[in-house]
Design a protein around this motif. Structure first.
Motif, short mmCIF file in Angstrom:
data_model
loop_
_atom_site.label_atom_id
_atom_site.label_comp_id
_atom_site.label_asym_id
_atom_site.label_seq_id
_atom_site.Cartn_x
_atom_site.Cartn_y
_atom_site.Cartn_z
N ILE A 258 0.84 -1.20 0.00
CA ILE A 258 0.00 0.00 0.00
C ILE A 258 0.87 1.25 0.00
O ILE A 258 2.04 1.20 0.38
CB ILE A 258 -0.95 0.04 1.22
CG1 ILE A 258 -0.14 0.14 2.52
CG2 ILE A 258 -1.86 -1.17 1.24
CD1 ILE A 258 -0.99 0.39 3.75
N VAL A 259 0.27 2.34 -0.43
CA VAL A 259 0.91 3.65 -0.34
C VAL A 259 0.04 4.51 0.58
O VAL A 259 -1.15 4.71 0.30
CB VAL A 259 1.03 4.33 -1.72
CG1 VAL A 259 1.60 5.74 -1.57
CG2 VAL A 259 1.91 3.49 -2.65
N VAL A 260 0.60 4.98 1.69
CA VAL A 260 -0.15 5.75 2.66
C VAL A 260 -0.07 7.23 2.32
O VAL A 260 0.98 7.75 1.94
CB VAL A 260 0.40 5.50 4.08
CG1 VAL A 260 -0.39 6.31 5.12
CG2 VAL A 260 0.35 4.02 4.42
N HIS A 261 -1.21 7.93 2.45
CA HIS A 261 -1.30 9.36 2.16
C HIS A 261 -1.65 10.08 3.46
O HIS A 261 -2.82 10.32 3.74
CB HIS A 261 -2.38 9.64 1.11
CG HIS A 261 -2.26 8.79 -0.12
ND1 HIS A 261 -1.47 9.14 -1.19
CD2 HIS A 261 -2.83 7.61 -0.45
CE1 HIS A 261 -1.57 8.21 -2.13
NE2 HIS A 261 -2.37 7.27 -1.70
N PRO A 262 -0.66 10.40 4.29
CA PRO A 262 -0.96 10.93 5.62
C PRO A 262 -1.39 12.38 5.67
O PRO A 262 -2.03 12.79 6.61
CB PRO A 262 0.36 10.74 6.38
CG PRO A 262 1.40 10.82 5.31
CD PRO A 262 0.78 10.20 4.09
N LYS A 263 -1.04 13.18 4.66
CA LYS A 263 -1.30 14.62 4.75
C LYS A 263 -2.36 15.12 3.81
O LYS A 263 -2.84 16.23 3.95
CB LYS A 263 0.00 15.38 4.50
CG LYS A 263 1.05 15.15 5.58
CD LYS A 263 2.27 16.01 5.33
CE LYS A 263 3.32 15.79 6.43
NZ LYS A 263 4.52 16.61 6.20
N SER A 264 -2.73 14.36 2.81
CA SER A 264 -3.73 14.81 1.85
C SER A 264 -4.65 13.67 1.52
O SER A 264 -4.33 12.51 1.73
CB SER A 264 -3.08 15.34 0.57
OG SER A 264 -2.36 14.31 -0.06
N THR A 265 -5.81 14.01 1.02
CA THR A 265 -6.81 13.02 0.67
C THR A 265 -6.84 12.83 -0.83
O THR A 265 -7.31 13.69 -1.55
CB THR A 265 -8.21 13.45 1.15
OG1 THR A 265 -8.17 13.64 2.56
CG2 THR A 265 -9.24 12.39 0.81
N PRO A 266 -6.31 11.71 -1.34
CA PRO A 266 -6.33 11.50 -2.79
C PRO A 266 -7.73 11.17 -3.28
O PRO A 266 -8.62 10.88 -2.49
CB PRO A 266 -5.40 10.28 -2.96
CG PRO A 266 -5.55 9.54 -1.67
CD PRO A 266 -5.73 10.60 -0.60
N THR A 267 -7.92 11.24 -4.56
CA THR A 267 -9.20 10.89 -5.14
C THR A 267 -9.45 9.40 -5.00
O THR A 267 -8.65 8.59 -5.46
CB THR A 267 -9.24 11.25 -6.64
OG1 THR A 267 -8.99 12.65 -6.77
CG2 THR A 267 -10.59 10.90 -7.24
N PRO A 268 -10.57 9.00 -4.31
CA PRO A 268 -10.84 7.57 -4.19
C PRO A 268 -11.01 6.95 -5.56
O PRO A 268 -11.69 7.49 -6.42
CB PRO A 268 -12.15 7.54 -3.38
CG PRO A 268 -12.21 8.86 -2.70
CD PRO A 268 -11.55 9.82 -3.64
#
Length: 271
Positions: A258-268
């Protein structure tokens, strides 16, 4: 079409841009019922129905939560709402500080349809969340979710396949960082939350597509969501809003990278 036991009244899109916006929000949920959306948002269907009328522009927090519950990226919808709020002279658009908003703010909280509460919590990446609390029964009363099983403590998450979670204080609901997985895999979650007397359970879900699971307080609990499709997800953890706070820790582990996005919300990207 009847949705969630309630029948949508047709919206005349010629009433103005707010009516068009609300009508598009309705259409966004597709085949999902009001009950299903309410389940995901922790809203009663009647509250959703009141918000999805062309009488006024829905609040930004509601739009964000609703679009996420429909499995879509809220960014474009929030920007569209901001444009409406900035440019429209339509009396349906209620601006912050307006007479209508002032009257609502002066109304006692127990007489409002919902109100804002802080859900102070710390995750692996500190996260403070403000949420709309719906005037509705708890998920535990409306649904019969699966239950987590007892477990020992979690393994240390392998880099690129999970992350730890720490909750310093949760009064209602928090979200984990988002992550993206490029292939289907199992999502496992271990959790131990210490709860005060009178609070016995909380719920965890992998959003936007997986069912909620009931976790018991004061003991290590474990659940596996099997065969989660490739896409972008986050964990949502919540409890009854009973004035009590819980705290604890846990860990999420994926069977695929997995790639974690801790600071921004990517497009689901999941559907």
């Amino acid at each position: 079409m009847a949705r969630g036991g309630r029948k949508d009244q047709p919206i005349n899109r010629e009433q103005g841009p707010v009516a068009e916006f609300v009508d598009d929000l309705r259409r966004l949920r597709g085949a999902l019922t009001l009950n299903e959306i309410g389940h995901r948002m922790q809203y009663h269907p009647s509250t959703l129905s009141r918000r999805l009328t062309p009488k006024e522009l829905p609040p930004q927090d509601f739009v964000d939560s609703y679009v996420r519950a429909c499995g879509h990226d809220p960014g474009p919808w929030i920007e569209r709402r901001r444009e409406l709020s900035r440019s429209s002279t339509d009396p349906q658009v209620i601006e912050p500080g307006s007479a209508t908003e002032t009257r609502e703010a002066a109304t006692p909280w127990w007489k409002r349809p919902h109100y804002l509460v802080p859900a102070a919590a710390v995750l692996f990446v500190p996260l403070a969340v403000y949420l709309l609390l719906p005037a509705s029964p708890s998920l535990g009363d409306e649904q019969s979710p699966a239950s987590a099983s007892r477990a020992s403590g979690p393994p240390v998450p392998e880099p690129g396949r999970g992350f730890p979670i720490r909750i310093d204080r949760m009064a209602f609901r928090i979200f984990s960082p988002w992550w993206t997985q490029t292939s289907a895999g199992d999502i496992e979650f271990w959790s131990l939350n210490v709860c005060p007397q009178g609070t016995t359970t909380y719920w965890v879900a992998v959003h936007p597509t997986r069912e909620a699971v009931r976790f018991a307080c004061n003991t290590w609990q474990y659940h596996k969501w099997a065969d989660v499709p490739a896409g972008t997800y986050h964990l949502e953890i919540w409890k009854e809003h009973d004035g009590q706070s819980i705290k604890g820790s846990g860990a999420m582990r994926s069977s695929v990278p997995i790639v974690v996005h801790p600071k921004s919300t990517p497009t689901p990207s999941s559907t």
